[in-house]
Enzyme design. Structure first.
Site, PDB file in Angstrom:
ATOM      1  N   HIS A   6       8.493  -1.165   9.593  1.00  0.00           N
ATOM      2  CA  HIS A   6       8.717  -2.373   8.515  1.00  0.00           C
ATOM      3  C   HIS A   6       7.751  -2.022   7.400  1.00  0.00           C
ATOM      4  O   HIS A   6       6.980  -1.072   7.469  1.00  0.00           O
ATOM      5  CB  HIS A   6       8.393  -3.751   9.120  1.00  0.00           C
ATOM      6  CG  HIS A   6       7.062  -3.868   9.528  1.00  0.00           C
ATOM      7  ND1 HIS A   6       6.474  -5.184   9.216  1.00  0.00           N
ATOM      8  CD2 HIS A   6       6.099  -3.134   9.654  1.00  0.00           C
ATOM      9  CE1 HIS A   6       5.337  -5.362   9.506  1.00  0.00           C
ATOM     10  NE2 HIS A   6       4.861  -3.905   9.531  1.00  0.00           N
TER      11      HIS A   6
ATOM     12  N   GLU B 270      -3.444   5.002  12.386  1.00  0.00           N
ATOM     13  CA  GLU B 270      -2.539   5.409  11.416  1.00  0.00           C
ATOM     14  C   GLU B 270      -3.315   5.601  10.262  1.00  0.00           C
ATOM     15  O   GLU B 270      -4.349   5.012   9.936  1.00  0.00           O
ATOM     16  CB  GLU B 270      -1.695   4.399  11.237  1.00  0.00           C
ATOM     17  CG  GLU B 270      -0.485   4.605   9.950  1.00  0.00           C
ATOM     18  CD  GLU B 270       0.385   3.386  10.186  1.00  0.00           C
ATOM     19  OE1 GLU B 270       0.835   2.941  11.039  1.00  0.00           O
ATOM     20  OE2 GLU B 270       0.997   3.173   8.992  1.00  0.00           O
TER      21      GLU B 270
ATOM     22  N   ASP C  88       1.507   8.200   7.739  1.00  0.00           N
ATOM     23  CA  ASP C  88       2.320   7.157   7.050  1.00  0.00           C
ATOM     24  C   ASP C  88       2.235   7.683   5.557  1.00  0.00           C
ATOM     25  O   ASP C  88       3.321   8.590   5.251  1.00  0.00           O
ATOM     26  CB  ASP C  88       1.853   5.774   7.166  1.00  0.00           C
ATOM     27  CG  ASP C  88       2.300   4.853   6.184  1.00  0.00           C
ATOM     28  OD1 ASP C  88       3.355   5.202   5.798  1.00  0.00           O
ATOM     29  OD2 ASP C  88       1.904   3.704   5.994  1.00  0.00           O
TER      30      ASP C  88
ATOM     31  N   LYS D 248       9.686   4.974   7.990  1.00  0.00           N
ATOM     32  CA  LYS D 248       9.865   4.009   6.994  1.00  0.00           C
ATOM     33  C   LYS D 248      11.066   4.434   6.329  1.00  0.00           C
ATOM     34  O   LYS D 248      11.244   5.399   5.528  1.00  0.00           O
ATOM     35  CB  LYS D 248       8.845   3.567   6.011  1.00  0.00           C
ATOM     36  CG  LYS D 248       7.596   2.829   6.636  1.00  0.00           C
ATOM     37  CD  LYS D 248       6.290   2.835   5.749  1.00  0.00           C
ATOM     38  CE  LYS D 248       5.289   2.012   6.113  1.00  0.00           C
ATOM     39  NZ  LYS D 248       4.057   1.940   5.201  1.00  0.00           N
TER      40      LYS D 248
ATOM     41  N   ASP E 261      -4.310   0.544  11.523  1.00  0.00           N
ATOM     42  CA  ASP E 261      -3.651   1.357  10.408  1.00  0.00           C
ATOM     43  C   ASP E 261      -4.804   1.106   9.363  1.00  0.00           C
ATOM     44  O   ASP E 261      -5.057   0.101   8.841  1.00  0.00           O
ATOM     45  CB  ASP E 261      -2.542   0.746  10.093  1.00  0.00           C
ATOM     46  CG  ASP E 261      -1.602   1.629   8.533  1.00  0.00           C
ATOM     47  OD1 ASP E 261      -2.446   2.500   8.317  1.00  0.00           O
ATOM     48  OD2 ASP E 261      -0.814   1.187   8.263  1.00  0.00           O
TER      49      ASP E 261
ATOM     50  N   HIS F  28      -3.483  -6.135   2.456  1.00  0.00           N
ATOM     51  CA  HIS F  28      -2.408  -7.026   3.031  1.00  0.00           C
ATOM     52  C   HIS F  28      -3.113  -8.606   3.093  1.00  0.00           C
ATOM     53  O   HIS F  28      -2.712  -9.491   3.777  1.00  0.00           O
ATOM     54  CB  HIS F  28      -1.986  -6.552   4.258  1.00  0.00           C
ATOM     55  CG  HIS F  28      -1.173  -5.776   4.179  1.00  0.00           C
ATOM     56  ND1 HIS F  28      -0.381  -5.015   5.281  1.00  0.00           N
ATOM     57  CD2 HIS F  28      -0.638  -4.865   3.196  1.00  0.00           C
ATOM     58  CE1 HIS F  28       0.353  -3.996   4.710  1.00  0.00           C
ATOM     59  NE2 HIS F  28       0.255  -3.759   3.445  1.00  0.00           N
TER      60      HIS F  28
ATOM     61  N   GLU G  25      -4.786  -2.938   8.974  1.00  0.00           N
ATOM     62  CA  GLU G  25      -4.135  -3.376  10.279  1.00  0.00           C
ATOM     63  C   GLU G  25      -4.904  -3.293  11.617  1.00  0.00           C
ATOM     64  O   GLU G  25      -5.190  -2.293  11.718  1.00  0.00           O
ATOM     65  CB  GLU G  25      -2.775  -2.817  10.370  1.00  0.00           C
ATOM     66  CG  GLU G  25      -1.872  -3.149   8.738  1.00  0.00           C
ATOM     67  CD  GLU G  25      -0.382  -2.443   8.997  1.00  0.00           C
ATOM     68  OE1 GLU G  25       0.014  -1.846  10.052  1.00  0.00           O
ATOM     69  OE2 GLU G  25      -0.066  -2.159   7.949  1.00  0.00           O
TER      70      GLU G  25
ATOM     71  N   SER H  46       0.887  -1.245   0.142  1.00  0.00           N
ATOM     72  CA  SER H  46       0.029  -0.022  -0.216  1.00  0.00           C
ATOM     73  C   SER H  46       0.819   1.252  -0.105  1.00  0.00           C
ATOM     74  O   SER H  46       0.921   2.126   0.723  1.00  0.00           O
ATOM     75  CB  SER H  46      -0.868   0.104   1.093  1.00  0.00           C
ATOM     76  OG  SER H  46      -0.031  -0.191   2.508  1.00  0.00           O
TER      77      SER H  46
ATOM     78  N   GLU I  67       1.742  -9.581   6.894  1.00  0.00           N
ATOM     79  CA  GLU I  67       2.392  -9.260   7.823  1.00  0.00           C
ATOM     80  C   GLU I  67       2.529 -10.293   9.008  1.00  0.00           C
ATOM     81  O   GLU I  67       2.675  -9.866  10.331  1.00  0.00           O
ATOM     82  CB  GLU I  67       2.463  -7.694   8.461  1.00  0.00           C
ATOM     83  CG  GLU I  67       2.677  -6.871   7.181  1.00  0.00           C
ATOM     84  CD  GLU I  67       2.476  -5.346   7.666  1.00  0.00           C
ATOM     85  OE1 GLU I  67       1.821  -4.962   8.696  1.00  0.00           O
ATOM     86  OE2 GLU I  67       2.778  -4.608   6.556  1.00  0.00           O
TER      87      GLU I  67
ATOM     88  N   LYS J 193       6.676  -0.871  14.871  1.00  0.00           N
ATOM     89  CA  LYS J 193       5.445  -1.587  14.109  1.00  0.00           C
ATOM     90  C   LYS J 193       6.374  -2.608  13.266  1.00  0.00           C
ATOM     91  O   LYS J 193       6.963  -2.056  12.308  1.00  0.00           O
ATOM     92  CB  LYS J 193       4.700  -0.582  13.418  1.00  0.00           C
ATOM     93  CG  LYS J 193       3.772  -1.170  12.458  1.00  0.00           C
ATOM     94  CD  LYS J 193       2.870  -0.477  11.831  1.00  0.00           C
ATOM     95  CE  LYS J 193       2.584  -0.137  10.166  1.00  0.00           C
ATOM     96  NZ  LYS J 193       1.626   0.207   9.675  1.00  0.00           N
TER      97      LYS J 193
HETATM   98  P1  PGA Z   1       3.085  -1.276   3.195  1.00  0.00           P
HETATM   99  O1  PGA Z   1       2.156  -1.220   4.284  1.00  0.00           O
HETATM  100  O2  PGA Z   1       4.466  -1.504   3.676  1.00  0.00           O
HETATM  101  O3  PGA Z   1       2.618  -2.360   2.217  1.00  0.00           O
HETATM  102  O4  PGA Z   1       3.080   0.191   2.454  1.00  0.00           O
HETATM  103  C1  PGA Z   1       2.681  -0.928   5.590  1.00  0.00           C
HETATM  104  C2  PGA Z   1       1.690   0.430   6.039  1.00  0.00           C
HETATM  105  O5  PGA Z   1       0.857   0.916   5.444  1.00  0.00           O
HETATM  106  O6  PGA Z   1       1.898   0.913   7.132  1.00  0.00           O
HETATM  107 ZN    ZN Z   2       0.409   2.592   7.134  1.00  0.00          ZN
END
Ligand code: PGA
Ligand code: ZN
Length: 414
Positions: A359, A280, A306, A331, A239, A151, A160, A39, A203, A382
Site C-alpha cells: 500500500h 526494507e 522500495d 507499489k 522499513d 509517518h 515502520e 516518503s 498507517e 504490507k
Molecule cells: P509512503 O511509505 O507510502 O509514504 O512512501 C511507504 C513505504 O515507504 O513503504
Molecule cells: Zn518503504
C-alpha cells in the site's frame, strides 16, 4: 468493449484529493482509486497535482480531466480484456519516462479500473482474472504496528516496525495473530509510556514518543509475548526508509551519525539481537552498493528495495545484476500501470527475489492490491496495522479471497 470512462476527485486517508475512475462496458463495471506516498522516492512516476490554491495545491482536477478527455477518447470501443494493449496505449499517449504528461495517477486509475471491469464482465474475481489457476496462495501480512519517521510525530528514525505471523495455518489465522499482537502492543505502550503513546500514525500503527530503535523493538517483543506467541510464530521487520534520515553523507539514527559501513554493522547487530527477518530500504535510494554489502552479510534476511527499485524494471535489473537486496517492494502507483507492475513482479520472481505487495501511507478503500498479491503469489503483503478502514479494507479482502478459494487456499510459507 469500453463504453464510458468517468473520473472524479475523491479524498484519500490523509484528507488529500486523489483520482477515482469508473470504467463501463456492456457487461461489466470497474471502479478504482489511486493511493499516495509521504516518503516518496525521487524516481517514482509523477503524481499530477493542480498547483492551484484549492486543497493547498494538491487538487487532481487536471488528472481527472486527462482521464475524461484524452484517455477516454483513445480507449472508447476497446476490449477491456486487452489490459496490456490499453496500458501500452496510455504510455504512448503520455510519451514521457515518468508519466509526467498525463500523470501516473490518471493512468493508474484507468489501468486498475480496466482490470476490474474485465474481471466483472467475465464474472470472475479480480485475483483469478489476473492470476488464473495459479492464484491460490495467500501472502504473509507484514503489519506495520509501530510508526516512526515521516509517518509519525515522534523522534524514531526508522519509519515502520512490522510483525509477520509466519507460524499461521491460514491467512485468516495470521490476521488474528497479528491483530492480537497489535492490541497487546497497545497495552504494553500504554502501561509504559501513558495513554498518548497509543495515538496512531499514517498507517494505523501506534506512534509512541520514542527516540531509540531498541525501545520500539523491545516493546514489540514484549507484545508478542503478552499475546502468547513465540519468536518463530511472529517475527519482526523494519522499513528504515533511510533516504529520510540521510543527509548526503551520514545517517542520523539513535542520536548518532553513522557512515554507510557503520550502518551495515548497526543492522547486523539488530538482526543478531532481535528476531528480525525483513529490512526494507536500509540505505538511501541510490545506494545499490550498500544494499549489496548488507545483502551479502545478511543473506537469510529479506532485504527489500522500495525507493531503490520504485517498481521499475530498469532499476530492478540493475539491482539484480549487483545483488542489491533480495526482494522487491511492489507499489502500483510507483510505476503507474497494472501491466508494468506485473512485469516488475515477474522479473523479481524469475531472478529469485521475493515480492512484497504494498500500500502507500495515504490509501483509499480500494482493495486492488489484495487481489494482485494473490494473483502473483506474492510472498508478503504490507498494508499497515490491522486498524483504520483503508488498511483493513485490504486485509478484509484477503479474508474474502481465502473464503472464495475454500479448500485449495494455501498460506504462503516463507
Ligand atoms: P509512503 O511509505 O507510502 O509514504 O512512501 C511507504 C513505504 O515507504 O513503504
Ligand atoms: Zn518503504
Amino acid at each position: 468493449r469500453i463504453q464510458k470512462i468517468q473520473a472524479r476527485e475523491i479524498l484519500d486517508s490523509r484528507g488529500n484529493p486523489t483520482v477515482e475512475v469508473d470504467v463501463l462496458t456492456a457487461s461489466g463495471f470497474g471502479r478504482a482509486s489511486v493511493p499516495s506516498g509521504a516518503s516518496t522516492g525521487t524516481n517514482e512516476a509523477l503524481e499530477l497535482r493542480d498547483k492551484e490554491e484549492r486543497y493547498g495545491g494538491k487538487g487532481v482536477l487536471d488528472a481527472v480531466d486527462n482521464v475524461t478527455t484524452i484517455i477516454e477518447n483513445e480507449l472508447l470501443g476497446m476490449d477491456v480484456r486487452n489490459q496490456r494493449e490499453i496500458d501500452a496505449l496510455m504510455l504512448a499517449l503520455d510519451g514521457t519516462d515518468n508519466k509526467m504528461e498525463l500523470g501516473a495517477n490518471s493512468i493508474l486509475g484507468v489501468s486498475m479500473a480496466v482490470a476490474k471491469a474485465a474481471a466483472d464482465s467475465l464474472n470472475t474475481p479480480l485475483y483469478r482474472y489476473l492470476g488464473g489457476v495459479n492464484a491460490y496462495t495467500l501472502p504473509v501480512p507484514t503489519m506495520n504496528v509501530l510508526n516512526g519517521g515521516k509517518h509519525a510525530g515522534n523522534e524514531l528514525s526508522i519509519q515502520e516496525f512490522m510483525i509477520q505471523p509466519k507460524g499461521a495455518e491460514s491467512f485468516t489465522e495470521a490476521l488474528r495473530m497479528g491483530t492480537e499482537t497489535y492490541h497487546a502492543l497497545g497495552k504494553v505502550l500504554e502501561d509504559k509510556y501513558g495513554a498518548s503513546a497509543t495515538n496512531v500514525g499514517y498507517e494505523g500503527g501506534y506512534a509512541p514518543p520514542l527516540e531509540m530503535t531498541s525501545d520500539a523493538l523491545d516493546s514489540l517483543i514484549k507484545a508478542v509475548e503478552e499475546a502468547g506467541y513465540g519468536e518463530t510464530e511472529i517475527t519482526l521487520g523494519l522499513d528504515a526508509a533511510a533516504s529520510e534520515f540521510f543527509d548526503g553523507e551520514n545517517y542520523s539514527i539513535d542520536g548518532k551519525l553513522l557512515q554507510p559501513a557503520e550502518l551495515v554493522d548497526y543492522y547486523l547487530d539488530l538482526i543478531e539481537t532481535y528476531p528480525i527477518v525483513l529490512i526494507e530500504d536500509p540505505f538511501h535510494e541510490e545506494s545499490f552498493e550498500d544494499f549489496a554489502a548488507l545483502t551479502s552479510e545478511a543473506w537469510e534476511t529479506i532485504i527489500v528495495g522500495d525507493d531503490l527499485f520504485v517498481t521499475n524494471v530498469e532499476r530492478l535489473a540493475k539491482g539484480i545484476e549487483m545483488c542489491a537486496g533480495n526482494a522487491l517492494l511492489l507499489k502500483v502507483n510507483q510505476i503507474g500501470s497494472v501491466s508494468e507492475a506485473l512485469d516488475a513482479a515477474h522479473m523479481a520472481m524469475r531472478n529469485g527475489y521475493s515480492v512484497v505487495v504494498s500500500h502507500r501511507s495515504a490509501e483509499t478503500e480500494d482493495t486492488t492490491i489484495a487481489d494482485i498479491s494473490v494473483a502473483i503469489a506474492a510472498d508478503l503483503i504490507k498494508t499497515g496495522a490491522p486498524a483504520r478502514s483503508e488498511r483493513t479494507a485490504k486485509y478484509n479482502q484477503l479474508l474474502r479471497i481465502e473464503e472464495d478459494l475454500g479448500d485449495v487456499a494455501r498460506y504462503m510459507q516463507l
